[in-house]
Design a protein around this motif. Structure first.
Motif, PDB file in Angstrom:
ATOM      1  N   VAL A 138       0.868  -1.183   0.000  1.00 17.91           N
ATOM      2  CA  VAL A 138       0.000   0.000   0.000  1.00 17.91           C
ATOM      3  C   VAL A 138       0.904   1.231   0.000  1.00 17.91           C
ATOM      4  CG1 VAL A 138      -1.718   1.326   1.289  1.00 17.91           C
ATOM      5  CG2 VAL A 138      -1.847  -1.183   1.242  1.00 17.91           C
ATOM      6  N   HIS A 139       0.663   2.177  -0.912  1.00 16.04           N
ATOM      7  CA  HIS A 139       1.458   3.408  -0.965  1.00 16.04           C
ATOM      8  C   HIS A 139       0.634   4.546  -0.384  1.00 16.04           C
ATOM      9  CE1 HIS A 139       3.532   6.896  -2.966  1.00 16.04           C
ATOM     10  NE2 HIS A 139       4.551   6.221  -2.463  1.00 16.04           N
ATOM     11  N   ARG A 140       1.173   5.185   0.669  1.00 14.26           N
ATOM     12  CA  ARG A 140       0.458   6.279   1.332  1.00 14.26           C
ATOM     13  C   ARG A 140       1.471   7.262   1.907  1.00 14.26           C
ATOM     14  NH1 ARG A 140      -1.006   7.714   6.514  1.00 14.26           N
ATOM     15  NH2 ARG A 140      -3.025   8.800   6.732  1.00 14.26           N
ATOM     16  N   ASP A 141       1.245   8.538   1.620  1.00 14.41           N
ATOM     17  CA  ASP A 141       2.080   9.616   2.172  1.00 14.41           C
ATOM     18  C   ASP A 141       3.570   9.379   1.953  1.00 14.41           C
ATOM     19  OD1 ASP A 141      -0.198  10.892   2.960  1.00 14.41           O
ATOM     20  OD2 ASP A 141      -0.022  10.380   5.085  1.00 14.41           O
ATOM     21  N   GLY A 142       3.928   8.871   0.778  1.00 14.95           N
ATOM     22  CA  GLY A 142       5.330   8.666   0.458  1.00 14.95           C
ATOM     23  C   GLY A 142       5.938   7.400   1.013  1.00 14.95           C
ATOM     24  N   TRP A 143       5.148   6.615   1.753  1.00 19.43           N
ATOM     25  CA  TRP A 143       5.632   5.364   2.331  1.00 19.43           C
ATOM     26  C   TRP A 143       5.056   4.173   1.557  1.00 19.43           C
ATOM     27  CZ3 TRP A 143       9.341   5.012   5.948  1.00 19.43           C
ATOM     28  CH2 TRP A 143       9.562   6.102   6.805  1.00 19.43           C
ATOM     29  N   TYR A 144       5.900   3.174   1.343  1.00 19.90           N
ATOM     30  CA  TYR A 144       5.437   1.877   0.860  1.00 19.90           C
ATOM     31  C   TYR A 144       5.226   0.993   2.082  1.00 19.90           C
ATOM     32  CZ  TYR A 144       6.944   3.444  -3.738  1.00 19.90           C
ATOM     33  OH  TYR A 144       7.082   4.148  -4.911  1.00 19.90           O
ATOM     34  N   HIS A 145       3.972   0.653   2.342  1.00 12.15           N
ATOM     35  CA  HIS A 145       3.626  -0.176   3.500  1.00 12.15           C
ATOM     36  C   HIS A 145       3.487  -1.626   3.030  1.00 12.15           C
ATOM     37  CE1 HIS A 145       2.771   3.176   6.297  1.00 12.15           C
ATOM     38  NE2 HIS A 145       2.458   3.810   5.183  1.00 12.15           N
ATOM     39  N   LEU A 146       4.293  -2.491   3.593  1.00  7.12           N
ATOM     40  CA  LEU A 146       4.284  -3.915   3.278  1.00  7.12           C
ATOM     41  C   LEU A 146       3.448  -4.624   4.343  1.00  7.12           C
ATOM     42  CD1 LEU A 146       5.433  -6.203   1.483  1.00  7.12           C
ATOM     43  CD2 LEU A 146       7.438  -6.244   2.989  1.00  7.12           C
ATOM     44  N   VAL A 147       2.284  -5.104   3.946  1.00  2.94           N
ATOM     45  CA  VAL A 147       1.347  -5.756   4.859  1.00  2.94           C
ATOM     46  C   VAL A 147       1.561  -7.262   4.761  1.00  2.94           C
ATOM     47  CG1 VAL A 147      -1.080  -6.018   5.507  1.00  2.94           C
ATOM     48  CG2 VAL A 147      -0.272  -3.860   4.491  1.00  2.94           C
ATOM     49  N   LEU A 148       1.843  -7.910   5.884  1.00  4.84           N
ATOM     50  CA  LEU A 148       2.271  -9.302   5.898  1.00  4.84           C
ATOM     51  C   LEU A 148       1.383 -10.167   6.773  1.00  4.84           C
ATOM     52  CD1 LEU A 148       6.027  -8.481   6.499  1.00  4.84           C
ATOM     53  CD2 LEU A 148       5.048  -9.258   4.329  1.00  4.84           C
ATOM     54  N   ALA A 149       1.143 -11.387   6.329  1.00  9.20           N
ATOM     55  CA  ALA A 149       0.586 -12.415   7.202  1.00  9.20           C
ATOM     56  C   ALA A 149       1.736 -13.004   8.000  1.00  9.20           C
ATOM     57  CB  ALA A 149      -0.110 -13.485   6.390  1.00  9.20           C
ATOM     58  N   GLU A 150       1.548 -13.143   9.297  1.00 12.90           N
ATOM     59  CA  GLU A 150       2.641 -13.533  10.192  1.00 12.90           C
ATOM     60  C   GLU A 150       2.232 -14.732  11.032  1.00 12.90           C
ATOM     61  OE1 GLU A 150       5.378 -11.397  13.672  1.00 12.90           O
ATOM     62  OE2 GLU A 150       3.273 -10.852  13.420  1.00 12.90           O
ATOM     63  N   GLY A 151       3.187 -15.637  11.269  1.00 16.39           N
ATOM     64  CA  GLY A 151       2.985 -16.683  12.255  1.00 16.39           C
ATOM     65  C   GLY A 151       2.242 -17.913  11.800  1.00 16.39           C
ATOM     66  N   GLY A 152       1.975 -18.034  10.494  1.00 22.27           N
ATOM     67  CA  GLY A 152       1.214 -19.182  10.026  1.00 22.27           C
ATOM     68  C   GLY A 152      -0.271 -18.965  10.198  1.00 22.27           C
ATOM     69  N   THR A 153      -1.069 -19.807   9.566  1.00 18.37           N
ATOM     70  CA  THR A 153      -2.498 -19.536   9.469  1.00 18.37           C
ATOM     71  C   THR A 153      -3.325 -20.173  10.589  1.00 18.37           C
ATOM     72  OG1 THR A 153      -4.271 -19.395   7.824  1.00 18.37           O
ATOM     73  CG2 THR A 153      -3.083 -21.495   8.011  1.00 18.37           C
ATOM     74  N   GLY A 154      -2.663 -20.645  11.649  1.00 22.13           N
ATOM     75  CA  GLY A 154      -3.365 -21.216  12.792  1.00 22.13           C
ATOM     76  C   GLY A 154      -3.551 -20.202  13.900  1.00 22.13           C
ATOM     77  N   VAL A 155      -3.488 -20.659  15.137  1.00 21.90           N
ATOM     78  CA  VAL A 155      -3.771 -19.774  16.273  1.00 21.90           C
ATOM     79  C   VAL A 155      -2.682 -18.730  16.484  1.00 21.90           C
ATOM     80  CG1 VAL A 155      -5.228 -21.447  17.450  1.00 21.90           C
ATOM     81  CG2 VAL A 155      -2.759 -21.461  17.877  1.00 21.90           C
TER      82      VAL A 155
END
Length: 528
Positions: free
Chosen positions: A189-206
């Motif tokens: 996502v590009h906003r206010d001059g920043w490239y924001h990298l949105v990540l899924a973390e920790g695997g798809t379980g609990v």
């Protein structure tokens, strides 16, 4: 403002990819080994959603034959470049091995409900691809995997620029970020001059969550946020567990929202069980004074009820596709085909021709619909004349080939006779056989002799972890066998990776010559 209630798309609808085009919001979700491939839903207010179509032809040859359970189409990413919708996704053919053996494809359409272009293969570093359209350029995001002994299966996030016309790489592949915790599902996502990298973390379980990193340059270096944007790993009491795999979208008025997956666990003596699978949820966002995205109401736990900055809009009825076995029906590893699922031979009925057994990865004649609540009831009327133990047809609660409950009309030897494998002529009984399959073991829970000279109504009632099968005799529901454990049909049961959700449906089996047929009518699935 509109109040939505999460999950907004209920039942098996994981890895949601959200995009806004004009006044419409669209979400694409994973389909794994199921057809239709890549279901797409749409909404005007983020609260009320309807099925809008799917990516027909997403799998070359329209076949996932031989793909293992929870293989197939993983984590599609939907985007819009101002003129066309783009879909990028991976077809994964190995699960639970160092090699994912996958191919990543891109296709486009001007209307999500219309015709999609033939899939074109692109650089296939790993699953969870995404496209980023920026200043006329096209970038492919991905996770990478290191299959070598001692390598990390989740070895970081990479970025490759693609030629918009040929989709060939037009430059080097850049390593954006590696992290001690498993990261996947990258979005930019590009906003206010920043490239924001949105990540899924920790695997798809609990342990699942959403982590954000940012950089002034698209190729990095990226700095990590000091806290997760979303997770429930720290509190098992939150109603929506496994929260993660997010996508950020701006509304027409400049507000921000986020789609993500979540699951609603049943609390059992064996621990939490999520038979409904991973579902689609939406949260409202804001940006803090340092320019990081945050949940609007604070913290990092997903809310069940959310005020979203839209006006409530009821959806018109979805258009009739003219497909008698279209949505909400789904099929395994191939589309429904008249050669084995015939709606013409007997009007008002579905005629299934028996093929492989229920543990086949190739040609199982099964039609199923998603179970969307922890209380549900399914019933169907079946007419069939099985003549051998190799023929069966009935009602199933299905998770995968290693986890299902089936109430089948079939054949058995005369009462008291042993199982000798004969194809009996003029002997034997027509029976209802209740079978439970659990990861490597199959057991018969009950056998009841029935009269098959007329149609027979079969049913199952699900209440939490309890599934009670029944049939109708002389107008009265008659139980078959003991209650079975519905919690076993979940992501959380068993030792192997599981990523889908429980379904209810009908199937037919003929292990000898594929000539046996069964007719079904009046299928009803009610969830509440």
């Amino acid at each position: 403002m509109t109040v939505l209630r999460n999950p907004v798309i209920r039942g098996f609808a994981p890895d949601p990819s959200l995009v806004r085009v004009g006044d419409w919001y669209y979400v694409a979700t994973s389909s794994f080994e199921w057809f239709p491939t890549i279901p797409i839903h749409r909404s005007r207010d983020l609260a009320h959603w309807q099925y809008a179509g799917h990516v027909r032809g997403a799998v070359p040859g329209d076949s996932l034959a031989g793909v293992p359970d929870s293989g197939g189409v993983w984590a599609p990413s939907l985007s819009w470049d101002g003129e066309r919708f783009w879909m990028v996704y991976s077809v994964v053919r190995s699960v639970g091995t160092p090699y994912f053996d996958l191919d990543t494809y891109v296709c486009t359409a001007t209307d999500v409900s219309g015709t999609w272009s033939a899939p074109r293969r692109v650089a296939s570093h790993g699953f969870d691809p995404a496209l980023f359209h920026h200043e006329g350029r096209l970038w492919l995001l991905n996770m990478q995997s290191d299959h070598r002994p001692g390598g990390r299966r989740f070895a970081g996030i990479v970025l490759t620029e693609l030629d918009r016309r040929t989709l060939a790489p037009s430059g080097a592949t850049h390593l954006l970020l590696q992290h001690e915790r498993l990261i996947e599902g990258p979005k930019l996502v590009h906003r206010d001059g920043w490239y924001h990298l949105v990540l899924a973390e920790g695997g798809t379980g609990v342990e699942h969550g959403v982590l954000v990193a940012r950089s002034r340059a698209i190729t990095g270096p990226y700095e990590l946020d000091r806290q997760p944007l979303l997770t429930t790993r720290d509190d098992p009491s939150v109603p929506l567990q496994k929260a993660g795999h997010a996508e950020l979208v701006q509304t027409p008025d400049g507000d921000w929202v986020m789609s993500h997956l979540a699951a609603r666990p049943l609390r059992t003596a064996q621990g939490p069980r999520c038979p409904l699978g991973r579902e689609t949820a939406v949260q409202a966002l804001t940006w803090d004074e340092d320019g990081w995205p945050r949940l609007r109401d604070g913290g990092w736990h997903p809310a069940v009820e959310v005020d979203v900055p839209t006006r409530r809009q009821e959806l018109a009825a979805a258009a009739d596709t003219g497909e008698p076995l279209g949505w909400p029906w789904s099929t395994l590893r191939e589309p429904a085909d008249p050669s084995w699922a015939d709606t013409v031979a007997r009007p008002g009925w579905i005629r299934l021709r028996g093929r492989h057994g229920p543990e086949s990865w190739w040609a199982h004649s099964l039609l199923a619909q998603r179970i969307t609540e922890h209380r549900a009831e399914a019933e169907v009327t079946v007419e069939a004349r099985p003549r051998t133990f190799t023929q069966a047809a009935g009602l199933v609660l299905w998770y995968n080939t290693e986890a299902y409950h089936a109430l089948d009309l079939t054949w058995a030897e005369p009462e008291g006779a042993g199982q000798h494998g004969q194809q009996w002529e003029g002997g034997g009984r027509t029976v209802l056989s209740l079978v439970e399959r659990e990861e490597g073991a199959t057991r018969t829970a009950a056998v009841v002799e029935v009269d098959a000279d007329s149609p027979l109504t079969l049913g199952v009632t699900v209440d939490g972890v309890e599934a009670r099968f029944w049939y109708v005799r002389e107008g009265v529901r008659t139980p078959v066998g003991p209650p079975l454990d519905f919690g076993k049909l979940s992501d959380d049961h068993g030792s192997r990776l599981r990523f889908t959700g429980a379904m209810a449906g009908v199937h037919a089996v003929d292990l000898v010559d594929g000539a046996f047929t069964a007719d079904f009518t009046g299928f009803r699935l009610t969830c509440w």
